[in-house]
Design an enzyme around this catalytic site. Structure first.
Site, PDB file in Angstrom:
ATOM      1  N   GLU A   1       3.675  -5.175  12.254  1.00  0.00           N
ATOM      2  CA  GLU A   1       2.698  -4.089  12.125  1.00  0.00           C
ATOM      3  C   GLU A   1       1.612  -4.607  11.206  1.00  0.00           C
ATOM      4  O   GLU A   1       1.830  -4.790  10.014  1.00  0.00           O
ATOM      5  CB  GLU A   1       3.382  -2.842  11.558  1.00  0.00           C
ATOM      6  CG  GLU A   1       2.598  -1.567  11.829  1.00  0.00           C
ATOM      7  CD  GLU A   1       1.569  -1.277  10.760  1.00  0.00           C
ATOM      8  OE1 GLU A   1       0.366  -1.539  11.039  1.00  0.00           O
ATOM      9  OE2 GLU A   1       1.928  -0.823   9.678  1.00  0.00           O
TER      10      GLU A   1
ATOM     11  N   THR B   1      -1.140 -13.253   7.932  1.00  0.00           N
ATOM     12  CA  THR B   1       0.255 -13.490   7.558  1.00  0.00           C
ATOM     13  C   THR B   1       1.168 -13.263   8.745  1.00  0.00           C
ATOM     14  O   THR B   1       2.131 -14.006   8.956  1.00  0.00           O
ATOM     15  CB  THR B   1       0.661 -12.574   6.391  1.00  0.00           C
ATOM     16  OG1 THR B   1      -0.247 -12.751   5.303  1.00  0.00           O
ATOM     17  CG2 THR B   1       2.066 -12.897   5.914  1.00  0.00           C
TER      18      THR B   1
ATOM     19  N   CYS C   1      -3.411   1.498   6.455  1.00  0.00           N
ATOM     20  CA  CYS C   1      -3.838   0.819   7.678  1.00  0.00           C
ATOM     21  C   CYS C   1      -4.345   1.795   8.730  1.00  0.00           C
ATOM     22  O   CYS C   1      -4.988   1.395   9.693  1.00  0.00           O
ATOM     23  CB  CYS C   1      -2.697  -0.028   8.238  1.00  0.00           C
ATOM     24  SG  CYS C   1      -1.196   0.909   8.613  1.00  0.00           S
TER      25      CYS C   1
ATOM     26  N   GLU D   1       7.622   0.489  15.747  1.00  0.00           N
ATOM     27  CA  GLU D   1       8.564   1.047  14.799  1.00  0.00           C
ATOM     28  C   GLU D   1       8.665   2.542  15.047  1.00  0.00           C
ATOM     29  O   GLU D   1       7.931   3.106  15.842  1.00  0.00           O
ATOM     30  CB  GLU D   1       8.104   0.769  13.365  1.00  0.00           C
ATOM     31  CG  GLU D   1       8.066  -0.712  13.018  1.00  0.00           C
ATOM     32  CD  GLU D   1       7.689  -0.966  11.572  1.00  0.00           C
ATOM     33  OE1 GLU D   1       8.472  -1.606  10.861  1.00  0.00           O
ATOM     34  OE2 GLU D   1       6.600  -0.529  11.171  1.00  0.00           O
TER      35      GLU D   1
ATOM     36  N   GLY E   1       1.968  -5.980   7.202  1.00  0.00           N
ATOM     37  CA  GLY E   1       1.039  -6.649   6.304  1.00  0.00           C
ATOM     38  C   GLY E   1      -0.186  -7.137   7.047  1.00  0.00           C
ATOM     39  O   GLY E   1      -0.529  -6.629   8.116  1.00  0.00           O
TER      40      GLY E   1
ATOM     41  N   ASN F   1       0.800  -1.229   0.000  1.00  0.00           N
ATOM     42  CA  ASN F   1       0.000   0.000   0.000  1.00  0.00           C
ATOM     43  C   ASN F   1       0.833   1.280   0.000  1.00  0.00           C
ATOM     44  O   ASN F   1       0.465   2.268  -0.630  1.00  0.00           O
ATOM     45  CB  ASN F   1      -0.984   0.000   1.181  1.00  0.00           C
ATOM     46  CG  ASN F   1      -0.293  -0.061   2.521  1.00  0.00           C
ATOM     47  OD1 ASN F   1       0.730  -0.730   2.681  1.00  0.00           O
ATOM     48  ND2 ASN F   1      -0.842   0.627   3.501  1.00  0.00           N
TER      49      ASN F   1
END
Length: 481
Positions: free
Chosen positions: A248, A230, A282, A461, A226, A150
């Site tokens: 994240e 996953t 997101c 992060e 992602g 994205n």
């Protein structure tokens, strides 16, 4: 047709099998380039290069590591036009968005961490008249960085830059859906003179190349952005090997609007936070809760402004909504609109695929969509859609809206609109999210920690937290004589 190449040990090369995957231009719905279909052999080659480069890179003075990162930042800025067009063609976002946000932020990531490492400090703790303790922080070694489609270069660089600055070497995989800007970054790194093996970029499928990075016993940490499913798989593979993990993941973010807000500022920002990048961020506020006294006014104004957003070619300067990233993602988004109808929702505007004319007629375009009349706990309001679709819900009390906002499995971000300072602090404290914006959205200071709670991820992060992640602390205690 352009063929993207892997970047391993300082050189551009095909995969070991010399096979390729198609890469689509979503604005036209057609293949325009190909990427290497890499596998565990390519990852192994990248790991060996990174492992060989680690001793020298980790001991390189931080000032020299900094210089490499600052040179990369400079070259990204010099290539703003080319990178923006590549990002737009790969992702479907407008060129204007890529030029004003994505590419400048990628340069800022390298510049922030290139300078930040010069100011990163450890701690000392004195035990009066007995001893002194001090902390050393050593780079982990070879680390894996896997980024999403994205915000391709934006998020790719946000992982790579702190890892390199901290003294790690990197095996990285961009999304196979949007690989072009990472490939152009490879060329920039070569031009910047980055030593061979310090950064290695392996293209390919997550199930092959990505999984090989996660499972490799020599890779010490995984930084992944992602989907939540996953992320759960990555944790199941990496945790038994005791790798460090930064995940994240997804979001289903509430936008809480009180009647005492600065109305015009709120309205224009909510339009942006709902549909920026076709809602494929997101952090987008996909659940909009509005205090009842202003609900009808907001609904009417919001629908009117949304209906005026131009859906068009990403190359057009007046397009506000570009293409979504792929045909399968478009179908997923539209399926949620149909689900919302079955759950009792009313579509106030949008809700359909838009067919453009000419060369863009096969592109993946969706009208920005607003839905009302849904319960807070229905699937449409609980599951991540990740597209230009928002729901509207009126509320009467703080207790109700907090319960509804916190009801999802996600906890990434939230926005709160109020001029009441006490309420702002109170609501922010009670929201189960990693980030709360009050009277703003996407206002980011790179020094601050970024990440979510619950199914939105693990770890943080951004800021010096990223340096902490890519280094291992060692306490040294020296007793006084």
């Amino acid at each position: 047709m352009k063929k993207i190449l892997n970047y391993i040990n300082g050189e551009l090369s095909p995969s070991n099998t010399n096979t390729y995957l198609d890469n689509y231009d979503p604005s036209r719905g057609m293949v325009y380039s190909q990427i290497p279909d890499s596998d565990e052999k390519d990852v192994e080659r990248a790991f060996k290069a990174a492992n060989a480069a680690f001793p020298k890179w980790s001991k390189l003075p931080k000032e020299k590591r900094s210089a490499y990162l600052l040179k990369i930042a400079e070259l990204i800025e010099e290539n703003l036009e080319e990178l923006s067009r590549a990002e737009s063609k790969d992702n479907g976002k407008t060129i204007q968005l890529a030029k004003s946000v994505d590419i400048p932020r990628a340069a800022a990531n390298f510049r922030f961490y290139g300078t930040g490492i010069l100011h990163y400090a450890a701690h000392a703790h004195e035990m009066e008249e007995l001893a002194i303790n001090y902390t050393l922080r050593h780079p982990l070694g070879v680390v894996g960085c896997i980024s999403p489609w994205n915000l391709p270069l934006y998020l790719f660089s946000w992982k790579i830059a702190p890892a390199l600055a901290a003294g790690c070497t990197v095996v990285a995989k961009p999304s196979e859906v949007t690989p072009m800007s990472a490939f152009l970054l490879s060329e920039i790194c070569i031009k910047a003179g980055l030593p061979p093996g310090v950064l290695n970029i392996v293209h390919g499928l997550g199930s092959k190349a990505g999984n090989a990075i996660v499972a490799h016993p020599g890779i010490k940490a995984i930084s992944f952005t992602g989907g939540t499913k996953t992320g759960a798989h990555i944790a199941s593979v990496a945790a038994p090997q005791f790798k460090k993990l930064s995940l994240e993941l997804g979001g289903k973010n509430p936008n809480i609007i009180f009647a005492d807000c600065n109305y015009e500022k709120m309205l224009s920002t909510t339009l942006h936070s709902s549909f920026s990048n076709q809602g494929q961020i997101c952090l987008c506020g996909s659940r909009i809760f509005v205090e009842r006294p202003i609900y009808e006014k907001f609904k009417n104004d919001f629908v009117e402004r949304t209906s005026k957003l131009k859906v068009g070619s990403p190359e057009s300067s007046d397009s506000k909504i570009g293409a979504v990233v792929s045909e399968s993602h478009m179908e997923k988004i539209l399926s949620y609109v149909e689900l919302a109808k079955k759950e009792g929702g009313s579509v106030l505007c949008g809700g359909k695929r838009m067919i453009l004319e000419g060369e863009f007629e096969n592109g993946y375009y969706i009208e920005p969509t607003i839905i009302e009349g849904l319960s807070y706990d229905c699937r449409t309001n609980q599951e991540e859609i990740f597209g230009p679709v928002v729901t509207l819900t009126p509320f009467d009390t703080e207790e109700d809206v907090l319960h509804w906002a916190n009801s999802v499995i996600y906890g990434l971000a939230a926005s709160v609109w109020t001029e009441n300072t006490s309420r702002a602090h109170r609501i922010a404290n009670e929201l189960h999210t990693g980030i709360v914006w009050v009277n703003c959205w996407m206002l980011r200071d790179l020094r601050t920690p970024f990440g979510g709670v619950k199914s939105s991820g693990v770890g943080r992060e951004g800021g010096f937290e990223a340096f902490d992640f890519f280094t291992e602390p060692k306490n040294v205690c020296i007793k006084y004589n």
